[in-house]
Design an enzyme around this catalytic site. Structure first.
Site, mmCIF file in Angstrom:
data_model
loop_
_atom_site.group_PDB
_atom_site.id
_atom_site.type_symbol
_atom_site.label_atom_id
_atom_site.label_comp_id
_atom_site.label_asym_id
_atom_site.label_seq_id
_atom_site.Cartn_x
_atom_site.Cartn_y
_atom_site.Cartn_z
ATOM 1 N N LYS A 118 2.624 0.383 -7.604
ATOM 2 C CA LYS A 118 1.552 -0.236 -6.812
ATOM 3 C C LYS A 118 1.313 0.556 -5.523
ATOM 4 O O LYS A 118 2.175 1.337 -5.107
ATOM 5 C CB LYS A 118 1.899 -1.692 -6.502
ATOM 6 C CG LYS A 118 3.090 -1.857 -5.568
ATOM 7 C CD LYS A 118 3.518 -3.318 -5.496
ATOM 8 C CE LYS A 118 4.728 -3.476 -4.602
ATOM 9 N NZ LYS A 118 5.452 -4.733 -4.868
ATOM 10 N N TYR A 139 -1.615 9.723 26.788
ATOM 11 C CA TYR A 139 -2.239 8.487 27.270
ATOM 12 C C TYR A 139 -1.270 7.633 28.083
ATOM 13 O O TYR A 139 -0.086 7.554 27.756
ATOM 14 C CB TYR A 139 -2.713 7.641 26.076
ATOM 15 C CG TYR A 139 -3.997 8.123 25.451
ATOM 16 C CD1 TYR A 139 -5.181 8.182 26.187
ATOM 17 C CD2 TYR A 139 -4.031 8.503 24.110
ATOM 18 C CE1 TYR A 139 -6.358 8.619 25.601
ATOM 19 C CE2 TYR A 139 -5.201 8.929 23.518
ATOM 20 C CZ TYR A 139 -6.365 8.992 24.270
ATOM 21 O OH TYR A 139 -7.520 9.413 23.695
HETATM 22 C C1 PLP Z 1 6.777 -4.514 -5.171
HETATM 23 C C2 PLP Z 1 7.494 -5.320 -6.093
HETATM 24 C C3 PLP Z 1 8.731 -4.926 -6.600
HETATM 25 C C4 PLP Z 1 9.462 -3.691 -6.143
HETATM 26 O O1 PLP Z 1 10.292 -4.016 -5.082
HETATM 27 P P1 PLP Z 1 11.220 -2.931 -4.394
HETATM 28 O O2 PLP Z 1 11.888 -3.662 -3.313
HETATM 29 O O3 PLP Z 1 10.296 -1.888 -3.880
HETATM 30 O O4 PLP Z 1 12.110 -2.413 -5.421
HETATM 31 C C5 PLP Z 1 9.309 -5.703 -7.572
HETATM 32 N N1 PLP Z 1 8.720 -6.838 -8.004
HETATM 33 C C6 PLP Z 1 7.544 -7.267 -7.516
HETATM 34 C C7 PLP Z 1 6.964 -8.505 -8.016
HETATM 35 C C8 PLP Z 1 6.892 -6.531 -6.540
HETATM 36 O O5 PLP Z 1 5.730 -6.944 -6.086
#
Ligand code: PLP
Length: 627
Positions: A36, A259
């Site tokens: 993702k 800044y």
């Molecule tokens: C993003 C996600 C993961 C992965 O989690 P990590 O901590 O990056 O391993 C697993 N399950 C779901 C449902 C997620 O949304």
């Protein structure tokens, strides 16, 4: 790399991490690779490919759009959408064969209905909320909802899962969630194909025997989510963010940098400007906090992070100069690990990975070699960002989109474009101002044949320092010369001739103003005439005039003469000159291109068939003269 900043993705390190994590899988478990958010900024397509090669059985994305992007690029593995999808996204889910997460019945009903209309059964994973209280059915509602889902005819419950709220920080709470998950599972009559719970951090402490799939995310990208993990396994950063030193300047004691005047020089010194800022994903909160590495030396960030620039102290750094490479994150040093940088401002390594390199291109390294490159998806489409094969995919999907007709798009890709993009070398050759004259001459000493003089003239970019004129007495033998790129002229000899160097003679061959030397050679029952000149090597890559003249014999009884246009050609003119005895010469042409009906000009002793000079004629066009 000449860019202002870029991201290097080390696929070897990714594979290394996956192998480390796989050591913790239970014997019956497989893994789902989370890709993702463009694989946490690493590039979903490349990571998906590498993960699938390492044995991933499933991919996880956030939304249908991300799933579609993988499908368009040719990924066929099952893809789970982790966040709740919207009703409006159902057509895409069905079209791209994505697997949605079900967290409510209204969505499920709409999905089943539309699946039925499309004549498909959509696999789904149903989510249980075991304590995170984000998406999913509340655990007390789960079993009754599952029953209702089971009655929806066009849904297949392929998986059931839940998600930990604090897998990396709270083992006790996680264990409670695990027990709740197992309690519910125990009450299910039919277990679906996939049951999953653990994310990467939970793999070490709370990996339930009841599950057969584990969802690997952040740790596969080489990021630890707590300290103890470091004793259990080794993880290597996959992403490295780099830039260059744009300017080196002096500063005097007491002067400020940046800044809001947050950094003041305690002594005379030097500092450098790096052309990236928070707009490139380098977090604002690293102001006066972060460090970078230049020439293997650590340099502290001084002053505030600007939108497009950061400033680093170079006072005690030797040899730093404009153009030097700067490592901003990753690069194999612990100091620059994403989790270390994020810890400096109490931020999230997940977020840092997702935001880093917003303006950067990614370069993928496999076994130390650059294997591919890709822009961030945020970047406007620039065709040079893409490799040939990727561009091929983009072209075909663009044609498909434009035509809204898959079959026709397929035809154009396979039949029309393949010749240019896929089968041949990258550079498409074409001819210009193509003028071909064929002259039949009566010779009273030769009874059955016309003496035949041909003259071909065209312009083309010279490819080699030689070319071949080929002659054979069967279609089959001549065929191989149509596939070769170094052949500029082919002639089909009458079958009655035993092939002999005297029956087909190249009388003149010129390139630009050079008369080429010819060597006749009979090879595998074909006559090959090699045309060359020492000066041609200097003309390679330059557009030049070609003239090829031949002398041969053509049987009177054939009654037919065919001329082919074998290459892409701009402007074609073919002239057939015949003796008085042949009064009734007819011509028919098969021209592919915009102009299917070229101009035919007839005089007493000749027939000319021609297109406008600007007109393109496609390969496989031809003209048949009958007499
Ligand atoms: C993003 C996600 C993961 C992965 O989690 P990590 O901590 O990056 O391993 C697993 N399950 C779901 C449902 C997620 O949304």
């Amino acid at each position: 790399m000449k860019e202002r900043s870029w991201v290097e993705i080390n696929l070897d390190n990714f594979r290394f991490n996956i192998r480390e994590l796989k050591r913790f899988l239970l014997p019956h478990q497989g893994f789902l690779q989370i890709v993702k958010a463009d694989a946490y900024g690493h590039g979903a397509y490349e990571i998906a490919k590498a993960a699938l090669a390492e044995g991933a059985g499933y991919l996880g994305v956030a939304n249908p759009e991300e799933g579609k992007l993988l499908r368009v690029q040719g990924i066929t593995a099952p893809i789970l959408i982790l966040s709740p999808a919207l009703k409006e996204e159902i057509p895409e889910i069905i079209k791209y064969k994505l697997v949605p997460t079900i967290s409510d019945l209204t969505f499920a009903k709409a999905l089943s209905k539309q699946s039925s209309e499309a004549g498909v059964v959509t696999p789904v994973h149903v989510k249980i909320d075991t304590g995170m209280h984000r998406s999913g059915f509340r655990s007390e509602d789960f079993l009754s909802s599952l029953k209702k889902l089971g009655r929806m005819p066009n849904l297949e419950i392929e998986g059931v899962f839940s998600h930990f709220a604090a897998s990396e920080t709270d083992e006790v709470f996680s264990l409670k969630q695990l027990k709740e998950f197992e309690r519910i599972l125990a009450q299910m009559d039919n277990k679906p194909k996939y049951i999953h719970l653990a994310n990467s951090a939970a793999l070490m402490h709370n990996n339930s025997w009841q599950t057969n799939l584990v969802r690997l995310g952040i740790m596969s990208y080489g990021v630890y989510t707590n300290r103890e993990q470091q004793d259990k396994l080794a993880l290597r950063s996959v992403m490295t963010f780099k830039s260059v030193l744009a300017q080196v300047k002096d500063i005097k004691k007491g002067e400020y940098v940046g800044y809001n005047l947050t950094w003041k020089a305690a002594r005379d010194g030097r500092y450098g400007i790096i052309p990236i800022g928070y707009a490139d994903g380098y977090d604002f909160l690293l102001s006066n906090q972060g460090s970078v590495i230049i020439n293997k030396q650590v340099c502290r960030i001084i002053g505030k992070i600007s939108m497009d620039m950061i400033t680093v102290d170079l006072t005690s750094i030797d040899r730093a100069k404009t153009g030097d490479e700067v490592v901003l994150m990753g690069g194999g040093t612990n100091l620059l690990r994403a989790e270390q940088l994020a810890a400096k401002y109490d931020g999230s390594a997940y977020e840092l990975l997702c935001q880093i390199g917003r303006r950067a291109k990614r370069y993928y390294f496999d076994k130390g070699r650059l294997v591919s490159q890709a822009p961030l998806s945020r970047r406007e489409f620039v065709s040079t960002d893409y490799s040939d094969s990727k561009l091929g995919t983009i072209i075909s999907s663009a044609i498909n989109q434009r035509l809204q007709d898959e079959e026709l798009a397929d035809l154009i890709n396979k039949e029309v474009l393949r010749g240019f993009f896929y089968n041949k070398d990258k550079d498409i050759q074409y001819r210009k101002d193509f003028v071909h004259t064929i002259q039949f001459i009566e010779d009273k000493d030769i009874k059955d044949y016309y003496v035949t003089k041909t003259r071909l003239q065209f312009r083309k970019v010279l490819q080699n320092d030689y070319f071949i004129v080929a002659c054979a007495n069967s279609d089959k033998l001549l065929k191989k010369y149509f596939l070769r790129k170094d052949v500029e002229y082919r002639w089909l000899m009458d079958t009655n001739f035993a092939l002999h160097t005297e029956q087909f003679v190249v009388t003149k061959v010129m390139v630009k103003n050079y008369n080429l030397e010819t060597t006749h050679n009979v090879k595998d029952s074909c006559l090959e005439i090699r045309c060359q000149h020492p000066s041609l090597s200097d003309l390679k890559g330059i557009e030049v005039d070609f003239i090829i003249e031949t002398l041969t014999y053509y049987p009177k009884t054939s009654h037919q003469l065919s001329i082919y246009v074998t290459e892409l050609t701009k402007g074609v003119s073919v002239k057939f000159e015949f003796p008085d005895v042949l009064k009734s010469v007819e011509v028919s042409s098969i021209f592919s291109g915009k102009d299917k009906y070229p101009i035919i000009k007839k005089t007493g002793n000749s027939l000319t068939i021609s297109t406008n000079k600007q007109e393109w004629v496609f390969p496989n066009s031809g003209i048949i003269f009958s007499y």
